[in-house]
Enzyme design. Structure first.
Site, PDB file in Angstrom:
ATOM      1  N   HIS A 150       4.553 -21.605   7.949  1.00 12.02           N
ATOM      2  CA  HIS A 150       5.142 -21.734   6.618  1.00 12.02           C
ATOM      3  C   HIS A 150       6.513 -22.374   6.699  1.00 12.02           C
ATOM      4  CE1 HIS A 150       6.172 -17.775   8.255  1.00 12.02           C
ATOM      5  NE2 HIS A 150       7.344 -17.913   7.652  1.00 12.02           N
ATOM      6  N   HIS A 200      10.098 -22.380   4.602  1.00  9.75           N
ATOM      7  CA  HIS A 200      10.915 -21.762   3.558  1.00  9.75           C
ATOM      8  C   HIS A 200      11.643 -22.867   2.803  1.00  9.75           C
ATOM      9  CE1 HIS A 200      10.907 -17.596   5.357  1.00  9.75           C
ATOM     10  NE2 HIS A 200      10.683 -18.281   6.454  1.00  9.75           N
TER      11      HIS A 200
HETATM   12  P1  AMP Z   1       9.280 -15.683   8.675  1.00  3.49           P
HETATM   13  O1  AMP Z   1      10.240 -14.585   9.061  1.00  3.49           O
HETATM   14  O2  AMP Z   1       9.832 -17.053   8.840  1.00  3.49           O
HETATM   15  O3  AMP Z   1       7.947 -15.495   9.355  1.00  3.49           O
HETATM   16  O4  AMP Z   1       9.090 -15.531   7.116  1.00  3.49           O
HETATM   17  C1  AMP Z   1       8.120 -14.742   6.500  1.00  3.49           C
HETATM   18  C2  AMP Z   1       8.531 -14.624   5.064  1.00  3.49           C
HETATM   19  O5  AMP Z   1       7.430 -14.186   4.313  1.00  3.49           O
HETATM   20  C3  AMP Z   1       9.680 -13.639   4.843  1.00  3.49           C
HETATM   21  O6  AMP Z   1      10.753 -14.318   4.192  1.00  3.49           O
HETATM   22  C4  AMP Z   1       9.051 -12.582   3.937  1.00  3.49           C
HETATM   23  O7  AMP Z   1       9.954 -12.095   2.980  1.00  3.49           O
HETATM   24  C5  AMP Z   1       7.912 -13.338   3.290  1.00  3.49           C
HETATM   25  N1  AMP Z   1       6.806 -12.523   2.865  1.00  3.49           N
HETATM   26  C6  AMP Z   1       6.140 -11.587   3.587  1.00  3.49           C
HETATM   27  N2  AMP Z   1       5.129 -11.058   2.863  1.00  3.49           N
HETATM   28  C7  AMP Z   1       5.139 -11.678   1.662  1.00  3.49           C
HETATM   29  C8  AMP Z   1       4.344 -11.578   0.487  1.00  3.49           C
HETATM   30  N3  AMP Z   1       3.318 -10.722   0.398  1.00  3.49           N
HETATM   31  N4  AMP Z   1       4.661 -12.377  -0.568  1.00  3.49           N
HETATM   32  C9  AMP Z   1       5.694 -13.225  -0.495  1.00  3.49           C
HETATM   33  N5  AMP Z   1       6.479 -13.392   0.603  1.00  3.49           N
HETATM   34  C10 AMP Z   1       6.212 -12.615   1.653  1.00  3.49           C
END
Ligand code: AMP
Ligand code: ZN
Length: 137
Positions: free
Chosen positions: A102, A104
């Site tokens: 993903h 951001h």
């Molecule tokens: P990373 O730490 O780069 O793997 O980012 C994962 C991101 O996904 C974090 O910013 C979380 O807040 C976000 N996240 C996790 N679960 C969900 C969800 N169900 N809906 C929206 N965002 C999420």
């Protein structure tokens, strides 16, 4: 399309977990992050499961980045952001917590609280040259 039944982002793609979608096409979806760094913080993913930057194929990467750019443009227009940061965390050692690739998209605002996590200082020339050699040998 590759899916992982234990992956929370695959569950979002499948509609098994709720999300607030801001953009979608055949190959990608973008939804608001539940722990936003700033208002409008969005997570952009390929619909197919790819673990991280090192394993995603070029087509899926390109599609995800194209959607990230669309989301960035919309945030600029509608949220009056003064800038946008794109962030990708690749690997647990780089803060990746969800192992479905993903990007951001983080809109930036005047006086928002985000700061660079490191203080840029001039590097050691010999170390930079040695690292260049390791990367290009
Ligand atoms: P990373 O730490 O780069 O793997 O980012 C994962 C991101 O996904 C974090 O910013 C979380 O807040 C976000 N996240 C996790 N679960 C969900 C969800 N169900 N809906 C929206 N965002 C999420
Ligand atoms: Zn997944």
């Amino acid at each position: 399309m590759a899916q992982d039944p234990d992956c929370i982002f695959c569950k979002i793609v499948a509609g098994e977990l709720p999300s607030l979608v801001v953009a979608e096409d055949d190959d990608t979806v973008a939804f608001l992050d539940v722990n936003p760094a700033t208002p409008g913080h969005t997570v952009v993913i390929p619909k197919a499961h790819h673990r991280d930057l090192l394993t995603i194929d070029d087509d899926a990467l390109q599609a995800t980045l194209a959607t990230a750019r669309r989301v960035a443009a919309t945030a600029s227009d509608r949220l009056d952001a003064v800038g946008i940061n794109l962030v990708n965390n690749c690997g647990a050692g780089a803060w990746q917590t969800v192992f479905h690739f993903h990007v951001h998209v983080i809109p930036r605002y005047e006086d928002d609280p985000l700061r660079l996590p490191w203080v840029p200082t001039p590097g050691d020339r010999d170390e930079i040259t040695a690292t260049h050699a390791r990367l290009t040998a």
